[in-house]
Every structure is written in structure tokens, then in C-alpha cells.
Design an enzyme around this catalytic site. Structure first.
Site, PDB file in Angstrom:
ATOM      1  CB  SER A   1      13.266 114.921  44.878  1.00 28.91           C
ATOM      2  OG  SER A   1      14.215 115.893  44.491  1.00 28.91           O
TER       3      SER A   1
ATOM      4  CG  LEU B   1      14.587 106.534  29.954  1.00 28.03           C
ATOM      5  CD1 LEU B   1      14.409 105.085  29.506  1.00 28.03           C
ATOM      6  CD2 LEU B   1      15.224 106.539  31.363  1.00 28.03           C
TER       7      LEU B   1
ATOM      8  CG  PHE C   1      20.569 108.441  28.260  1.00 28.03           C
ATOM      9  CD1 PHE C   1      21.184 107.220  28.028  1.00 28.03           C
ATOM     10  CD2 PHE C   1      19.530 108.496  29.179  1.00 28.03           C
ATOM     11  CE1 PHE C   1      20.768 106.070  28.698  1.00 28.03           C
ATOM     12  CE2 PHE C   1      19.107 107.354  29.852  1.00 28.03           C
ATOM     13  CZ  PHE C   1      19.730 106.140  29.611  1.00 28.03           C
TER      14      PHE C   1
ATOM     15  N   GLY D   1      18.120 143.239  46.592  1.00 22.72           N
ATOM     16  CA  GLY D   1      17.651 143.634  45.258  1.00 22.72           C
ATOM     17  C   GLY D   1      18.631 143.255  44.164  1.00 22.72           C
TER      18      GLY D   1
ATOM     19  CD  GLU E   1      21.433 112.159  34.568  1.00 22.88           C
ATOM     20  OE1 GLU E   1      21.948 111.306  35.298  1.00 22.88           O
ATOM     21  OE2 GLU E   1      22.033 112.728  33.646  1.00 22.88           O
TER      22      GLU E   1
ATOM     23  CD1 TRP F   1      10.911 118.117  28.423  1.00 22.52           C
ATOM     24  CD2 TRP F   1      10.311 116.011  28.927  1.00 22.52           C
ATOM     25  NE1 TRP F   1       9.552 118.092  28.638  1.00 22.52           N
ATOM     26  CE2 TRP F   1       9.166 116.816  28.953  1.00 22.52           C
ATOM     27  CE3 TRP F   1      10.193 114.656  29.217  1.00 22.52           C
ATOM     28  CZ2 TRP F   1       7.903 116.313  29.255  1.00 22.52           C
ATOM     29  CZ3 TRP F   1       8.950 114.150  29.515  1.00 22.52           C
ATOM     30  CH2 TRP F   1       7.816 114.974  29.534  1.00 22.52           C
TER      31      TRP F   1
ATOM     32  N   GLY G   1      24.934 108.308  36.506  1.00 22.29           N
ATOM     33  CA  GLY G   1      24.600 109.669  36.064  1.00 22.29           C
ATOM     34  C   GLY G   1      24.168 110.540  37.224  1.00 22.29           C
TER      35      GLY G   1
HETATM   36  N1  CAA Z   1      20.539  98.212  38.227  1.00 24.55           N
HETATM   37  C1  CAA Z   1      20.169  97.039  37.628  1.00 24.55           C
HETATM   38  N2  CAA Z   1      18.880  96.658  37.519  1.00 24.55           N
HETATM   39  C2  CAA Z   1      17.937  97.483  38.029  1.00 24.55           C
HETATM   40  C3  CAA Z   1      18.264  98.692  38.669  1.00 24.55           C
HETATM   41  C4  CAA Z   1      19.634  99.046  38.766  1.00 24.55           C
HETATM   42  N3  CAA Z   1      20.027 100.170  39.340  1.00 24.55           N
HETATM   43  N4  CAA Z   1      17.127  99.281  39.081  1.00 24.55           N
HETATM   44  C5  CAA Z   1      16.113  98.464  38.707  1.00 24.55           C
HETATM   45  N5  CAA Z   1      16.617  97.384  38.089  1.00 24.55           N
HETATM   46  C6  CAA Z   1      15.898  96.242  37.530  1.00 24.55           C
HETATM   47  C7  CAA Z   1      15.052  95.545  38.603  1.00 24.55           C
HETATM   48  O1  CAA Z   1      15.793  94.599  39.320  1.00 24.55           O
HETATM   49  C8  CAA Z   1      13.963  94.913  37.763  1.00 24.55           C
HETATM   50  O2  CAA Z   1      14.438  93.738  37.144  1.00 24.55           O
HETATM   51  P1  CAA Z   1      13.867  92.253  37.566  1.00 24.55           P
HETATM   52  O3  CAA Z   1      12.383  92.313  37.359  1.00 24.55           O
HETATM   53  O4  CAA Z   1      14.585  91.338  36.626  1.00 24.55           O
HETATM   54  O5  CAA Z   1      14.253  92.068  38.995  1.00 24.55           O
HETATM   55  C9  CAA Z   1      13.773  95.901  36.641  1.00 24.55           C
HETATM   56  O6  CAA Z   1      14.954  96.684  36.563  1.00 24.55           O
HETATM   57  C10 CAA Z   1      12.573  96.797  36.858  1.00 24.55           C
HETATM   58  O7  CAA Z   1      12.817  97.511  38.042  1.00 24.55           O
HETATM   59  P2  CAA Z   1      11.666  98.114  38.953  1.00 24.55           P
HETATM   60  O8  CAA Z   1      10.613  97.059  39.207  1.00 24.55           O
HETATM   61  O9  CAA Z   1      12.299  98.743  40.141  1.00 24.55           O
HETATM   62  O10 CAA Z   1      11.028  99.203  37.968  1.00 24.55           O
HETATM   63  P3  CAA Z   1       9.928 100.293  38.222  1.00 24.55           P
HETATM   64  O11 CAA Z   1       9.012 100.314  37.062  1.00 24.55           O
HETATM   65  O12 CAA Z   1       9.324 100.109  39.589  1.00 24.55           O
HETATM   66  O13 CAA Z   1      10.736 101.674  38.149  1.00 24.55           O
HETATM   67  C11 CAA Z   1      12.142 103.474  38.882  1.00 24.55           C
HETATM   68  C12 CAA Z   1      11.768 101.998  39.018  1.00 24.55           C
HETATM   69  C13 CAA Z   1      13.299 103.651  39.869  1.00 24.55           C
HETATM   70  C14 CAA Z   1      11.011 104.412  39.251  1.00 24.55           C
HETATM   71  C15 CAA Z   1      12.653 103.764  37.428  1.00 24.55           C
HETATM   72  O14 CAA Z   1      11.598 103.677  36.491  1.00 24.55           O
HETATM   73  C16 CAA Z   1      13.307 105.122  37.293  1.00 24.55           C
HETATM   74  O15 CAA Z   1      14.478 105.270  37.630  1.00 24.55           O
HETATM   75  N6  CAA Z   1      12.576 106.154  36.777  1.00 24.55           N
HETATM   76  C17 CAA Z   1      13.146 107.453  36.519  1.00 24.55           C
HETATM   77  C18 CAA Z   1      13.728 107.536  35.143  1.00 24.55           C
HETATM   78  C19 CAA Z   1      14.766 108.614  35.011  1.00 24.55           C
HETATM   79  O16 CAA Z   1      15.635 108.788  35.862  1.00 24.55           O
HETATM   80  N7  CAA Z   1      14.728 109.345  33.904  1.00 24.55           N
HETATM   81  C20 CAA Z   1      15.715 110.314  33.624  1.00 24.55           C
HETATM   82  C21 CAA Z   1      15.821 110.511  32.144  1.00 24.55           C
HETATM   83  S1  CAA Z   1      17.455 110.792  31.582  1.00 24.55           S
HETATM   84  C22 CAA Z   1      17.823 112.394  31.970  1.00 24.55           C
HETATM   85  O17 CAA Z   1      17.130 113.043  32.699  1.00 24.55           O
HETATM   86  C23 CAA Z   1      19.103 112.888  31.397  1.00 24.55           C
HETATM   87  C24 CAA Z   1      19.179 114.389  31.374  1.00 24.55           C
HETATM   88  O18 CAA Z   1      18.494 115.035  30.657  1.00 24.55           O
HETATM   89  C25 CAA Z   1      20.154 115.089  32.204  1.00 24.55           C
END
Ligand code: CAA
Length: 379
Positions: free
Chosen positions: A366, A125, A123, A340, A363, A156, A242
Site C-alpha cells: 500500500s 521480480l 513473474f 464465534g 504487486e 515469494w 497487474g
Molecule cells: N511505466 C513506465 N516506466 C516507468 C513506470 C511505469 N509505470 N514507473 C516507473 N517508470 C520508469 C521511470 O520513468 C524511470 O525511468 P527514467 O529514469 O528513464 O525516467 C524508471 O522507471 C525508474 O522509476 P522510479 O525512479 O520511479 O523508480 P524507483 O526506484 O523510485 O521505484 C517504485 C519506484 C514505484 C517504488 C517501484 O520500485 C515499485 O513499483 N516497487 C514495487 C515492486 C512491486 O510491485 N513488486 C511486486 C512483485 S510481483 C508480485 O507481487 C506478483 C505476485 O506475487 C502476485
């Protein structure tokens, strides 16, 4: 919410426990030492039905509920968090994402191999400058009519080198912000796809984490997931599920360290008795057991909500936030209980302590989980 498990749940838990002890434990220290991906073991996990547990059987999946997934994730993570992160990404980000939102054609094309462990998914992102701030995507997918042209770098990426099916999030229209983001299924052998640097990590060293580069990769239109502009919401929805997997991973790391500590405290003698009889150790074990149980209940609650098709965004964030903190605390105390011996590799708890840290980062850190939880409070 039911607190007792069905006979099927118990069978799944036992099968995962037996597999972890018999197949993962023997090589886990060596894989950690040499950063070796558990390729053979993942194939076996596919054969056992652990790589696409929740997918409908018509696409080759196990048709199981999310509770079963949490139980299996905990057991695998007790022994080998590198294998369990591969399992988590494949199950909840890739398979669930494809099954829930991709076209029938894409489901038929990719899910049977992904659920059977013949292929592994990744995945994509995160980017060098888009981690927590996931809307700041720099990877672009230009609409060329019958295909998109993909350019950019992802960082990553779990399963980066072992995967062959990649879900890639990219910006298709910068002016539209998060509504101009799309998700695509991309194959590793397409021209312009390149696996980059392997990360030398503190923990989960058996998991292969790489950067991925795209240079003019032609992605057919049919490989876009969902409607135009759905990519960011897709990523958020997929990450919500996830996070239940990663919470269960943190739970497993903590309970693995706890079980090793109890076993050690029963055997190790100091001041004329087993250290289990000293209150200093008993209190540590009591705290560990209590926090693990609380983390388990949060994981199961999030899984139950998902299975009931109720809103679980905040519950999965709470489960991940709490379980990952418990994993850090419990593994640190487990090293202390071992003294130890806890500081050397043979006793496993130092590895579990190193592995625990990433559960507070990937993902969603915190801090990101707190954003998700706080926003749900005033929804
Ligand atoms: N379901 C549906 N829609 C969602 C949603 C959800 N759970 N969460 C947000 N949205 C929608 C919002 O409603 C908004 O849409 P509208 O404008 O139409 O209402 C849009 O998405 C934007 O949302 P936010 O304004 O909340 O966005 P933001 O820029 O403030 O960011 C955040 C929110 C929670 C910080 C988000 O950016 C985030 O989750 N960041 C972390 C990313 C992450 O988890 N990365 C992990 C990478 S993958 C990984 O790690 C895998 C691995 O290796 C194990």
C-alpha cells in the site's frame, strides 16, 4: 465511462460465478488446510478461457476487455483467492507482458499454452533484498555473446512450483542502474534452474509461493523481452496492469465476505429476531456495501482507462490501495457479524480475512501504491 455492462460482460460474470460455486467452493477449505495448489481447477479455468482472457485470439486468448477480466476476477476471488492469484499473475503479468512486449516468436511459442491453462506462468521480480525497492536487483544476467548467463535468487514467487514459464528480471549492467535491467523468458527445465523453499503462509494457502534459484542458467538472447535495458520499465508497466487484477481480487474477497454476512444475518437469530433486524448489524452491512461499491468503481475505472489506452498507472494504484484496505475492513467486520462462528473455518470468513491481508502487500505494498499515486500528482 460506461456504468452499464454489455450482454457479453454479464455472460462472462455468470460463467465465472457458476464455475467458482460449482468447482472451486467444494474443496476450498481442504486446499487451504493442506496448502494444496488447485491444479485441476486451474486446468479447467484454462479450458473456460479464464487464464488468458485479454490475449488476442490468434495466440489462443479470449480477446476480451479488461472490464471482463475485473468481473471474472471478482467472482473467482469471492470463493477462492488462491485460484484467483494464479489467474491474475498468468493473465496480467505473464500473458499481457509477453503479448505487449515480447517478440512474435516468443508470443507464438508461449501464449497458446499459457492462455489454455496447459502451462502456468510466474513473474520473478522480488528478491531477498529487493522487494519494494525493485531497482536493487542482485540477480545477474551476463552477456556472453549468443546467450546470457543467469545467476541469483528470487523470493515469494507466486506459482513458483506449478509454473513452467518464468519471466525473470535481472541486472545486466550494474553501472547503468535501472537502465541496466532486462526481462527474460526462462523455462523451468533448463539446466541450473531450481525451485526452492515453499513458503508456509498466513493466507492464500492454496497458492504455491516459492523461492527460485538460478545457477549459470543459459538464456538465449532471443528470450530477452524488448530492447536492451527495457526490463525495469517492462516490470513497471506490467505491474500497473497487474494491480488492476489484484484490486479486483481484493474486491472479490470483500464482496464474498459481505455476501456471506448478509446470508448469515438473515438466518441467525438473537434477542428474539434475525440479527439482520438489529441496527448494530444493519450499520455494519451498510458500511460494507458502500465501501465495496466504491472499490468496484475504482477497479472498473482503472480497467476502462486501460481499455481506452489512456494512462492508468495512478488509477490502478488507487484501485489496489483502496480495494485492499476495503478487503481488510470488510472481512474483519464479516468475522464480527458471524461472532464465534466467524472464527471457525467452516464459515469461510476467517479464511477470507487471512486472504485479504496479502492484497495490501503483493504487486506493490500500500505504501508503494501511495508513492505511485503521489508521483502522478506532480507529473
Ligand atoms: N511505466 C513506465 N516506466 C516507468 C513506470 C511505469 N509505470 N514507473 C516507473 N517508470 C520508469 C521511470 O520513468 C524511470 O525511468 P527514467 O529514469 O528513464 O525516467 C524508471 O522507471 C525508474 O522509476 P522510479 O525512479 O520511479 O523508480 P524507483 O526506484 O523510485 O521505484 C517504485 C519506484 C514505484 C517504488 C517501484 O520500485 C515499485 O513499483 N516497487 C514495487 C515492486 C512491486 O510491485 N513488486 C511486486 C512483485 S510481483 C508480485 O507481487 C506478483 C505476485 O506475487 C502476485
Amino acid at each position: 465511462m460506461q456504468l452499464d455492462f454489455t450482454e457479453e460482460h454479464e455472460m462472462i460474470r455468470q460463467a465465472a460465478r457458476d464455475f467458482a460455486r460449482n468447482q472451486l467452493l467444494p474443496g476450498v477449505i481442504e486446499r487451504d488446510n493442506h496448502q494444496k495448489f488447485p491444479a485441476d481447477e486451474i486446468k479447467m479455468m484454462g479450458e473456460l478461457g479464464l487464464m488468458g482472457m485479454m490475449v488476442n485470439p490468434k495466440y489462443g486468448g479470449g480477446g476480451m476487455d479488461t472490464i471482463s477480466y475485473v468481473l471474472a476476477m471478482e467472482e473467482i476471488s469471492k470463493i477462492d483467492a488462491s485460484a484467483s492469484v494464479c489467474m491474475s499473475v498468468n493473465n496480467s503479468l505473464v500473458c499481457w507482458g509477453i503479448e505487449s512486449f515480447a517478440s512474435e516468436e516468443l508470443k507464438m511459442r508461449y501464449l497458446p499454452d499459457l492462455t489454455a491453462g496447459r502451462k502456468i506462468g510466474a513473474f520473478c521480480l522480488s528478491e531477498p533484498e529487493a522487494g519494494s525497492d525493485a531497482t536493487s536487483q542482485r540477480t545477474t544476467a551476463l552477456d556472453m555473446g549468443d546467450h546470457y548467463l543467469l545467476n541469483g535468487t528470487k523470493n515469494w514467487i507466486t506459482n513458483g512450483n506449478s509454473a513452467s514459464v518464468y519471466i525473470v528480471i535481472a541486472q545486466t549492467d550494474v553501472d547503468k542502474g535501472h537502465r541496466g535491467i532486462n526481462a527474460f523468458i526462462v523455462e523451468r527445465d533448463w539446466p541450473g534452474f531450481q525451485v526452492g523453499k515453499k513458503e508456509d503462509k498466513m493466507g492464500i494457502r492454496g497458492s504455491d509461493t516459492h523461492s527460485i534459484m538460478f545457477t549459470d542458467v543459459k538464456v538465449p538472447k532471443s528470450h530477452r523481452i524488448g530492447e536492451d535495458g527495457f526490463g525495469f520499465k517492462f516490470a513497471m508497466k506490467v505491474l500497473s496492469g497487474g494491480r488492476i487484477g489484484i484490486a479486483a481480487q481484493a474486491l472479490g474477497i470483500a464482496s464474498g465476505a459481505y455476501e456471506l454476512s448478509v446470508q448469515y444475518a438473515r438466518e441467525r437469530k438473537a434477542f428474539g429476531t434475525e440479527i439482520m433486524n438489529h441496527q448494530a448489524i444493519q450499520f455494519k452491512l451498510a458500511d460494507m456495501a458502500t465501501e465495496i461499491e466504491a472499490a468496484r468503481l475504482l477497479c472498473l475505472k482503472a480497467a476502462w482507462l486501460k481499455d481506452q489506452h489512456l494512462d492508468y498507472d495512478s488509477a490502478s494504484a488507487q484501485a489496489k490501495l483502496f480495494a485492499s484496505s476495503v478487503a481488510m475492513k470488510v472481512t474483519t467486520e464479516a468475522v464480527q457479524v458471524h461472532g464465534g462462528y466467524g472464527y471457525v473455518k467452516e464459515y469461510h470468513v476467517e479464511r477470507l480475512m487471512r486472504d485479504a491481508k496479502i492484497t495490501q502487500i503483493y504487486e506493490g505494498t500500500s505504501e508503494v501504491q501511495r508513492i505511485v499515486i503521489a508521483r502522478s500528482l506532480y507529473k
